[in-house]
Design an enzyme around this catalytic site. Structure first.
Site, PDB file in Angstrom:
ATOM      1  N   CYS A  40       3.766   6.966  10.965  1.00 27.91           N
ATOM      2  CA  CYS A  40       2.592   7.768  10.621  1.00 27.91           C
ATOM      3  C   CYS A  40       2.157   8.625  11.808  1.00 27.91           C
ATOM      4  O   CYS A  40       1.849   9.809  11.669  1.00 27.91           O
ATOM      5  CB  CYS A  40       1.461   6.882  10.136  1.00 27.91           C
ATOM      6  SG  CYS A  40       0.878   5.648  11.334  1.00 27.91           S
TER       7      CYS A  40
ATOM      8  N   PRO B 284       0.217  -5.752   6.695  1.00 31.23           N
ATOM      9  CA  PRO B 284       1.144  -6.662   7.378  1.00 31.23           C
ATOM     10  C   PRO B 284       2.388  -5.968   7.907  1.00 31.23           C
ATOM     11  O   PRO B 284       2.865  -6.278   8.997  1.00 31.23           O
ATOM     12  CB  PRO B 284       1.491  -7.681   6.280  1.00 31.23           C
ATOM     13  CG  PRO B 284       0.355  -7.623   5.326  1.00 31.23           C
ATOM     14  CD  PRO B 284      -0.131  -6.210   5.341  1.00 31.23           C
TER      15      PRO B 284
ATOM     16  N   ASN C   3      -3.258   7.789   7.772  1.00 29.50           N
ATOM     17  CA  ASN C   3      -1.996   7.383   8.379  1.00 29.50           C
ATOM     18  C   ASN C   3      -0.956   7.029   7.326  1.00 29.50           C
ATOM     19  O   ASN C   3       0.233   7.329   7.480  1.00 29.50           O
ATOM     20  CB  ASN C   3      -2.211   6.195   9.319  1.00 29.50           C
ATOM     21  CG  ASN C   3      -2.901   5.022   8.646  1.00 29.50           C
ATOM     22  OD1 ASN C   3      -3.988   5.176   8.079  1.00 29.50           O
ATOM     23  ND2 ASN C   3      -2.293   3.845   8.704  1.00 29.50           N
TER      24      ASN C   3
ATOM     25  N   ASN D  73       0.810  -1.220   0.000  1.00 25.43           N
ATOM     26  CA  ASN D  73       0.000   0.000   0.000  1.00 25.43           C
ATOM     27  C   ASN D  73       0.843   1.269   0.000  1.00 25.43           C
ATOM     28  O   ASN D  73       0.600   2.202  -0.766  1.00 25.43           O
ATOM     29  CB  ASN D  73      -0.922   0.014   1.219  1.00 25.43           C
ATOM     30  CG  ASN D  73      -2.079  -0.954   1.084  1.00 25.43           C
ATOM     31  OD1 ASN D  73      -2.460  -1.326  -0.018  1.00 25.43           O
ATOM     32  ND2 ASN D  73      -2.640  -1.373   2.204  1.00 25.43           N
TER      33      ASN D  73
END
Length: 315
Positions: A128, A162, A289, A12
């Site tokens: 984050c 993950p 985040n 991501n």
């Protein structure tokens, strides 16, 4: 003249970062993405966007012909993997922008110390939660000493992949250290909450600062100025309500965190409540985040690239 960059990590964060470079940056050119899952959406998307790919990780990246011209490498993998990436890339003279909590290089939060480590071979983007909250600790610290700073970052479980879940311990350790080293608090503490609510909630952050007597109007002004500064690269960053000031009672155990000579005087708990909405370039808007990490990394890499183009050698 653009600076060529590569991304390690096709999850991501790495994919969102790739898209941000392609869409937003006028000074960076992404030429390669490396992952370890040949079927990942990130590598597939990179190929569709004409970015060269490899599923052989760091070893595949350094063998790619595109790597020869790469100056900056973003690491969007894990704290453990980053240590090997550092070992491989440091001798090759590439600058690493680390989005993991490995903390090999100095911590960088763009609005606080973004100009201090432009020549470092490896810079760490903290976490984050750190990117969202440390600017506010620093804002309070710009007016009055912060004897204790505590942050609570609440993110949607759906936006914790993950890598995030595997690095929870590193998250708390790295963020706590950066609250002190970058934010300027005498002592720091970080807490992360994975919220399973459906529909997913936008990232929320709470910042608590323990200070002695201070000019509350100046603190409020500093916090608002910092909000505007972060919004320059994270438009969805905003205060949820006015800054709160609560007097610490004379018998409150928190007073033990004050310097001994100030424990009997006036003390305040300053509370700042934040929300971070993502830009939804690749990730959902609730994943603020991840968005604040990739946005901070992009801003940092652009500054490093400008520094390199001035002919200043990497340390």
């Amino acid at each position: 003249m653009t600076t060529k960059v590569a991304v390690i990590g096709s999850g991501n964060i790495g994919t969102d970062l790739m898209i941000k470079v392609l869409r937003l940056s006028e000074t960076l050119e992404i030429v390669a993405m490396a992952g370890i899952d040949p079927d990942s959406d990130g590598l597939a998307r990179a190929r569709r966007l004409k970015v060269a790919t490899t599923h052989d990780g760091i070893d595949g990246l350094v063998r790619m012909p595109e790597f020869e011209d790469v100056e900056i490498v973003f690491d969007a993998t894990s704290a453990g993997a980053h240590k090997r990436h550092e070992e491989v890339l440091r001798p090759l003279g590439r600058t690493l922008v680390d989005l993991t909590p490995a903390a090999v290089g100095p911590y960088v939060v763009p609005t606080v110390n973004g100009a201090e480590h432009l020549g470092a071979p490896n810079v760490n983007m903290v976490t984050c939660g750190g990117q969202a909250t440390i600017p506010m600790v620093a804002a309070v610290r710009s007016v009055t000493p912060v004897h204790y700073g505590e942050i609570v970052a609440s993110i949607s479980s759906r936006s914790a992949g993950p890598g995030t879940r595997a690095n929870i311990d590193e998250f708390t350790e790295t963020t706590s250290a950066a609250i002190e080293q970058v934010g300027g608090a005498a002592r720091g503490k970080a807490i992360i909450v994975l919220n399973p609510a459906e529909p997913p909630l936008i990232m929320r952050d709470t910042v608590y600062c323990l200070v002695s007597d201070c000019d509350t109007d100046r603190v409020r002004e500093a916090v608002l100025a910092m909000e505007r500064a972060v919004q320059e690269y994270v438009p969805g960053y905003r205060l949820k309500q006015d800054v709160q000031f609560d007097r610490v009672p004379a018998d409150d155990p928190q007073r033990n965190l004050l310097p001994e000579g100030e424990r009997s005087g006036t003390a305040w708990k300053v509370s700042v409540f934040l929300e971070v909405e993502g830009a939804a370039h690749y990730l959902p808007a609730y994943a603020g985040n991840l968005d604040i990490m990739t946005s901070a990394a992009l801003r940092t890499a652009e500054r490093i690239a400008a520094h390199h183009q001035k002919g200043v050698p990497t340390a």
